[in-house]
Write an enzyme that holds these catalytic residues in place. Structure first.
Site, PDB file in Angstrom:
ATOM      1  N   GLU A 488       0.833  -1.209   0.000  1.00 28.30           N
ATOM      2  CA  GLU A 488       0.000   0.000   0.000  1.00 28.30           C
ATOM      3  C   GLU A 488       0.864   1.254   0.000  1.00 28.30           C
ATOM      4  O   GLU A 488       0.502   2.274  -0.584  1.00 28.30           O
ATOM      5  CB  GLU A 488      -0.965  -0.004   1.191  1.00 28.30           C
ATOM      6  CG  GLU A 488      -1.976  -1.152   1.181  1.00 28.30           C
ATOM      7  CD  GLU A 488      -2.735  -1.310  -0.138  1.00 28.30           C
ATOM      8  OE1 GLU A 488      -2.940  -0.299  -0.836  1.00 28.30           O
ATOM      9  OE2 GLU A 488      -3.102  -2.455  -0.474  1.00 28.30           O
ATOM     10  N   HIS A 491       1.790   2.101  -3.498  1.00 26.35           N
ATOM     11  CA  HIS A 491       0.706   2.872  -4.135  1.00 26.35           C
ATOM     12  C   HIS A 491       0.760   4.322  -3.653  1.00 26.35           C
ATOM     13  O   HIS A 491       0.576   5.259  -4.430  1.00 26.35           O
ATOM     14  CB  HIS A 491      -0.667   2.309  -3.740  1.00 26.35           C
ATOM     15  CG  HIS A 491      -1.084   1.075  -4.474  1.00 26.35           C
ATOM     16  ND1 HIS A 491      -1.039   0.961  -5.840  1.00 26.35           N
ATOM     17  CD2 HIS A 491      -1.584  -0.105  -4.023  1.00 26.35           C
ATOM     18  CE1 HIS A 491      -1.499  -0.240  -6.202  1.00 26.35           C
ATOM     19  NE2 HIS A 491      -1.830  -0.906  -5.109  1.00 26.35           N
ATOM     20  N   HIS A 494       3.231   6.308  -5.465  1.00 28.67           N
ATOM     21  CA  HIS A 494       2.751   6.617  -6.815  1.00 28.67           C
ATOM     22  C   HIS A 494       1.904   7.890  -6.782  1.00 28.67           C
ATOM     23  O   HIS A 494       1.939   8.711  -7.693  1.00 28.67           O
ATOM     24  CB  HIS A 494       1.929   5.429  -7.322  1.00 28.67           C
ATOM     25  CG  HIS A 494       1.754   5.354  -8.804  1.00 28.67           C
ATOM     26  ND1 HIS A 494       0.881   4.470  -9.389  1.00 28.67           N
ATOM     27  CD2 HIS A 494       2.317   6.045  -9.820  1.00 28.67           C
ATOM     28  CE1 HIS A 494       0.925   4.616 -10.708  1.00 28.67           C
ATOM     29  NE2 HIS A 494       1.789   5.573 -10.991  1.00 28.67           N
TER      30      HIS A 494
HETATM   31 ZN   LIG Z   1      -2.537  -2.861  -4.897  1.00 25.14          ZN
END
Ligand SMILES: [Zn+2]
Length: 706
Positions: A488, A491, A494
């Protein structure tokens, strides 16, 4: 249903709705640095705030469509990008609360608003006049001097309007609108049913006989689950981070079966929370929608705009991995059956036995014991480890900001700064399971990065469901939990590192089968001895993990990989099969029979159950996020296994030049480029599945070696 522990601010939903002028959701939040003042927000604020924001956005879009000026990038695309700001802010806050800290009043808001919001977006995306303007801008994209990002943004607008049905005739549009609204209502009902089944199952344990086999860390978390609900003893709930360790360690075969059945039957219990009729209707509506848009079925429609492009390409990859994974799982199964016989057990291995005997087998084969590892995996140290990795790779630093408002006292907030010391955003970590939170783990945003409306730094959220230790104790994770934390956080990076101008292409707004690259790639650093030596410290003594344990952990990491791969691929195959159905008229499918037939087709071993059975497969039914797209994790794994090899080839897991390319082409790039092009820019070529097969410890089939 257990009582939800609501803070006082969510309790006043019985009052009449407040006047618009008194709704903090509609203010500019400058006093709180752009973060919603959560303590002032009540469930009653959402409907009037949504009503105002939806109307505002509709007016803005109507003005863009009705403009007398000839269509240009600025007056059409950029104007659309700047519209709907209030709606987005309210929606972001609502989604955080609906997922991470909901209550009956918010559930009601969700039921009312989901179809209205779906209708709103559908009206915009099928607005013929607006589409004509976008189409006109698209035609000039090559002749005028658009920069690369602008060209990409126009192309994304054009594609998403076309895929939404902007070019259809009025009758088809009308049918599409009905379908989309209905799908939104069904998706909400689906996830609320799963939540209700999760909340209504509890297994209270008393006495040593019922706790047999459970290590201290599990007992502690079961005790705090009970305390939180005002109960005595120990409580097993259906959160994955409680269920999996329970199945792994409990000596009580009867209780394992009970918990297992509770877990795999979520959404499949008959009565008002059963999801099977919802599934049948959703599948039918999706197929019809795809056909209206000119595709054979929903899977073709979905994949046309993904990196994979076709269902055949996905099947190819899944088949390549399925065969060695299944073979490896069957070898493990036979070894476990032998272990049962050896122990004098006279029964056949069942799905609720798998994790338990796998743990025994792992202890024997790898001399590795998950319980011995646990004291070295303290949540706080692992958060530090994730921050450290982000620091070494991308120069980020994280400073606690307890003053920033959040939605629950357990939520922690950090300010993120870039290598140049400039503020890069805020990171919210909401790590603990609680009754008001949906199961699973996810990343979401309270604000996305963009530069169009002035420099906007992102506010990124990670939500997990780790079992919380009692007050004063350190929360300890399993290695799987630690992997989820890193996933996570990948992410989150990102979102945090995103550096684009237009919101349409910021951060995680990329193809679903590319979006797991940044998250899964980040998991690789967790497995590096260098990192574990530094952060896997005993929660009491601070001593580093013994070298022998570390070696065994890394040696054992592919143990039972066949099982994990089989349970995952099974879900991906069933998802794809279901969405390869053509519309089937009034003949509703039977999801149970369909699931069974699909599993029989691939030769699913009877001792393993799909990772997500259809009645609670939220990825594909609670909203459409991963519908015909659950394969994405494996598609992205082909990329992440190959991408991490770039660091290994450079001889340094923090190699600065490789990290810079990775940041420029992937983490900061959003959807600036076609995903295949972005990957090639990073690696110089496209990957093959070889690195993935090696990583999972499977033999590479001879035909695949080149
Ligand atoms: Zn994912």
């Amino acid at each position: 249903m257990p009582k939800i522990d609501e803070p006082a601010n969510f309790r006043d939903n019985l009052k009449p709705p407040p006047a618009a002028s008194a709704i903090p959701l509609l203010e500019d939040w400058t006093a709180t640095g752009g973060v919603a003042p959560f303590s002032q927000i009540t469930a009653a604020h959402f409907q009037p705030a949504y009503a105002q924001a939806l109307a505002e956005h509709a007016t803005e879009v109507a003005a863009i469509a009705a403009s007398a000026e000839p269509p240009t990038f600025a007056n059409t695309i950029a104007a659309l990008e700047l519209s709907g700001r209030a709606l987005e802010r309210i929606d972001n806050v609502f989604h955080v609360l609906a997922g991470a800290h909901t209550n009956d009043a918010l559930l009601e808001v969700e039921r009312v608003m989901a179809p209205q919001i779906a209708r709103h977006w559908n009206q915009i995306h099928t607005n013929a006049v607006l589409f004509r303007r976008i189409d006109a801008v698209m035609r000039t994209a090559d002749s005028l001097d658009f920069d690369a990002e602008q060209r990409r943004v126009v192309e994304r607008y054009h594609t998403s309007f076309r895929r939404a049905g902007a070019a259809l005739d009025d009758a088809a549009k009308q049918r599409l609108a009905t379908i989309i609204e209905r799908l939104a209502a069904l998706g909400t009902a689906f996830s609320q049913n799963v939540l209700a089944d999760e909340q209504s199952f509890t297994l209270q344990l008393h006495g040593e006989a019922e706790l047999a086999g459970l290590p201290d860390f599990i007992r502690q978390s079961l005790r705090s689950e009970a305390t939180e609900r005002g109960l005595d003893g120990f409580l097993v709930t259906l959160s994955r981070s409680t269920v999996e360790p329970f199945l792994q360690f409990s000596d009580r075969r009867d209780l394992r079966e009970k918990v297992f059945r509770g877990f795999v039957m979520r959404g499949d219990n008959g009565g008002s929370t059963d999801n099977k009729a919802i599934i049948a209707e959703m599948v039918q509506l999706r197929a019809e929608r795809a056909q209206l848009l000119g595709y054979a079925d929903f899977a073709h429609y979905r994949l046309d705009d993904a990196m994979a492009k076709t269902p055949a390409a996905v099947r190819d990859l899944l088949d390549t991995v399925w065969r060695p994974a299944r073979a490896s799982a069957l070898v493990d199964r036979d070894a476990m059956q032998a272990l049962i016989q050896e122990d004098g057990g006279n029964f056949k291995l069942e799905p609720w036995d798998w994790r338990y005997y796998a743990e025994k087998l792992r202890r024997r084969v790898c001399d590795f014991d998950e319980a011995a590892l646990k004291p070295y995996l303290a949540l706080d140290r692992l958060i530090e480890a994730a921050f450290y990795t982000a620091g070494r790779l991308f120069g980020l630093t994280f400073t606690p900001r307890p003053d920033v408002p959040a939605w629950h006292p357990d939520v922690r907030v950090w300010q993120v700064s870039g290598a140049d010391g400039r503020e890069a955003g805020l990171f919210f970590g909401d790590y603990f399971a609680r009754p008001s939170k949906r199961s699973g783990a996810w990343m979401t945003s309270l604000r996305e990065q963009q530069k169009l409306a002035g420099e906007m730094t992102p506010f990124i959220v990670n939500v997990c469901n780790f079992a919380k230790a009692p007050a004063g104790e350190a929360t300890l994770l399993s290695f799987e939990d630690a992997r989820t934390l890193f996933h996570e956080f990948g992410h989150a990076l990102h979102g945090l590192l995103s550096s684009v101008t237009y919101p349409m292409i910021a951060g995680t707004n990329v193809a679903t089968d590319f979006v797991e690259l940044p998250s899964q790639l980040f998991e690789h650093w967790l497995e590096q001895p260098e990192l574990l030596r530094r952060f896997a410290l005993h929660y009491r003594t601070g001593a580093p993990m013994p070298e022998q344990l570390l070696t065994r952990l890394l040696a054992a990491r592919n143990f039972n990989k066949g099982f994990g791969t089989v349970e995952y691929i099974a879900s991906a195959e069933v998802d794809l099969d279901l969405h390869a159905l053509a519309p089937h008229g009034s003949q509703a499918i039977d999801p149970s029979a369909f699931e069974a037939a699909s599993l029989a087709r691939i030769g699913m071993p009877g001792e393993i159950v799909m990772r997500h059975r259809l009645p609670h497969f939220a990825h594909i039914f609670a909203g459409g996020g991963y519908a015909a797209g659950y394969y994405s994790y494996m598609w992205s794994e082909v990329l992440d296994a190959d991408a991490f090899a770039a660091f290994e080839e450079a001889g340094d897991i923090f190699d600065p030049a490789t990290a810079k390319r990775l940041r420029d082409c992937v983490y900061a790039a959003g959807n600036r480029q076609d995903p295949a092009e972005a990957y090639k820019a990073f690696r110089g070529r496209l990957p093959t599945p070889d690195a993935l097969l090696r990583k999972r410890g499977f033999a590479i089939p001879a035909a695949a070696v080149n």
